[in-house]
Write an enzyme that holds these catalytic residues in place. Structure first.
Site, PDB file in Angstrom:
ATOM      1  N   GLU A   1     -39.593  -8.679 -47.512  1.00 19.63           N
ATOM      2  CA  GLU A   1     -40.596  -8.579 -48.574  1.00 19.63           C
ATOM      3  C   GLU A   1     -40.621  -9.878 -49.373  1.00 19.63           C
ATOM      4  O   GLU A   1     -39.666 -10.184 -50.090  1.00 19.63           O
ATOM      5  CB  GLU A   1     -40.272  -7.397 -49.510  1.00 19.63           C
ATOM      6  CG  GLU A   1     -40.269  -6.047 -48.809  1.00 19.63           C
ATOM      7  CD  GLU A   1     -39.879  -4.898 -49.733  1.00 19.63           C
ATOM      8  OE1 GLU A   1     -39.431  -5.163 -50.879  1.00 19.63           O
ATOM      9  OE2 GLU A   1     -40.016  -3.737 -49.309  1.00 19.63           O
TER      10      GLU A   1
ATOM     11  N   HIS B   1     -33.408  -1.610 -56.923  1.00 25.00           N
ATOM     12  CA  HIS B   1     -34.092  -1.687 -58.212  1.00 25.00           C
ATOM     13  C   HIS B   1     -33.408  -0.804 -59.257  1.00 25.00           C
ATOM     14  O   HIS B   1     -33.427  -1.122 -60.450  1.00 25.00           O
ATOM     15  CB  HIS B   1     -35.550  -1.227 -58.071  1.00 25.00           C
ATOM     16  CG  HIS B   1     -36.463  -2.246 -57.467  1.00 25.00           C
ATOM     17  ND1 HIS B   1     -37.135  -3.182 -58.218  1.00 25.00           N
ATOM     18  CD2 HIS B   1     -36.835  -2.461 -56.185  1.00 25.00           C
ATOM     19  CE1 HIS B   1     -37.891  -3.929 -57.426  1.00 25.00           C
ATOM     20  NE2 HIS B   1     -37.716  -3.506 -56.178  1.00 25.00           N
TER      21      HIS B   1
ATOM     22  N   ASP C   1     -39.696  -7.181 -58.324  1.00 22.54           N
ATOM     23  CA  ASP C   1     -40.784  -7.568 -57.438  1.00 22.54           C
ATOM     24  C   ASP C   1     -41.700  -8.473 -58.244  1.00 22.54           C
ATOM     25  O   ASP C   1     -42.147  -8.100 -59.336  1.00 22.54           O
ATOM     26  CB  ASP C   1     -41.562  -6.338 -56.964  1.00 22.54           C
ATOM     27  CG  ASP C   1     -40.709  -5.398 -56.126  1.00 22.54           C
ATOM     28  OD1 ASP C   1     -39.768  -5.878 -55.469  1.00 22.54           O
ATOM     29  OD2 ASP C   1     -40.987  -4.187 -56.131  1.00 22.54           O
TER      30      ASP C   1
END
Length: 269
Positions: A240, A151, A158
């Site tokens: 994820e 990130h 996300d």
């Protein structure tokens, strides 16, 4: 007499400047916040229709407080990633959905905050929701927390999908009873997202994008997000369902630490 007057005036000038001279080092030492590279943009300037629910600006996250470096609830991305996300949004809007981002660029100071929290084994205030089945001593070994995050390079986000018309998600109230992130949708914390099988940031193997236990509508929702984004150059993190990185990254080897705010952007548009 004239010489004496000149000397006195010179002394007065010297004394008057002493405070300024003494203060100069403190001024020079004042910390200047780093700025974003010129090709980083605020997502709303590229696509104002994408919903922003920036969780780390709020206390509703696995730490339980606002995370260091989040000055405003704003999604910042490298321009190529933001423009690709805009293309994905156009495809989803035609199908009756909108994207919603939970997190985008993340400063290194925020990652450092996560690391400090993970090492404090006594702080388990949000365990019941975000990691009910994981011992906190395992967070590093199991890969839930790391000292570096993609990130921080500016091309990772996300996100999830919300059905139109959007309904607001009620605010989290610190101290309220917590429900497991892997509980059925009607039991876990409410989110206007479609049902993805777990909540965002759920530290559990059920969050693995293609976990075989996730079936039916939940699996279809994950695959809709995955297929839409992957067709435009995004790569999913298999562990994820919400985590995607746009490739190729403009800054693949740089971890930035400028704060999340409009002021950090040299050209936000």
């Amino acid at each position: 007499m004239t010489g004496l007057s000149t000397a006195v005036r010179g002394l007065a000038v010297t004394l008057a400047t002493l405070p300024a001279v003494a203060a100069a080092p403190a001024t020079a030492q004042a910390k200047t916040e780093p700025k974003a590279p010129k090709d980083f943009v605020a997502l709303p300037t590229v696509d104002p229709t994408i919903v922003q629910e920036m969780r780390y600006f709020t206390p509703h996250n696995f730490v339980g407080e606002r995370i260091d470096g989040y000055r405003q609830p704003l999604c910042i991305l490298a321009r190529p990633a933001a423009e690709a996300l805009h293309k994905a949004q156009k495809r989803l809007l035609r199908q009756g959905y909108t994207l919603k981002v939970y997190d985008c660029y993340r400063p290194q100071r925020a990652v450092d905050h996560f690391v400090r929290w993970a090492k404090d084994l006594d702080d388990q205030a949000m365990k019941a929701e975000f990691y009910p089945n994981v011992d906190k001593t395992r967070l590093f070994a199991d890969g839930y927390i790391a000292e570096k995050s993609g990130h921080s390079r500016g091309s990772t986000m996300d996100l999830t999908i919300v059905r139109l018309p959007t309904k607001p998600t009620r605010p989290y109230v610190p101290g309220e009873p917590l429900a497991p992130c892997h509980a059925p949708q009607g039991e876990r914390f409410p989110d206007n997202s479609v049902d993805m099988g777990t909540g965002f940031d759920c530290f559990d193997t059920l969050s693995h994008t293609l976990d075989p236990r996730i079936q039916g509508e939940q699996r279809a929702n994950r695959l809709l997000l995955k297929s839409t984004l992957e067709a435009l150059g995004f790569v999913n993190l298999a562990e994820e369902w919400w985590h995607y990185t746009y490739k190729p990254e403009p800054c693949p080897d740089t971890y930035f630490d400028f704060p999340v705010s409009w002021k950090s952007l040299t050209r936000p548009w």
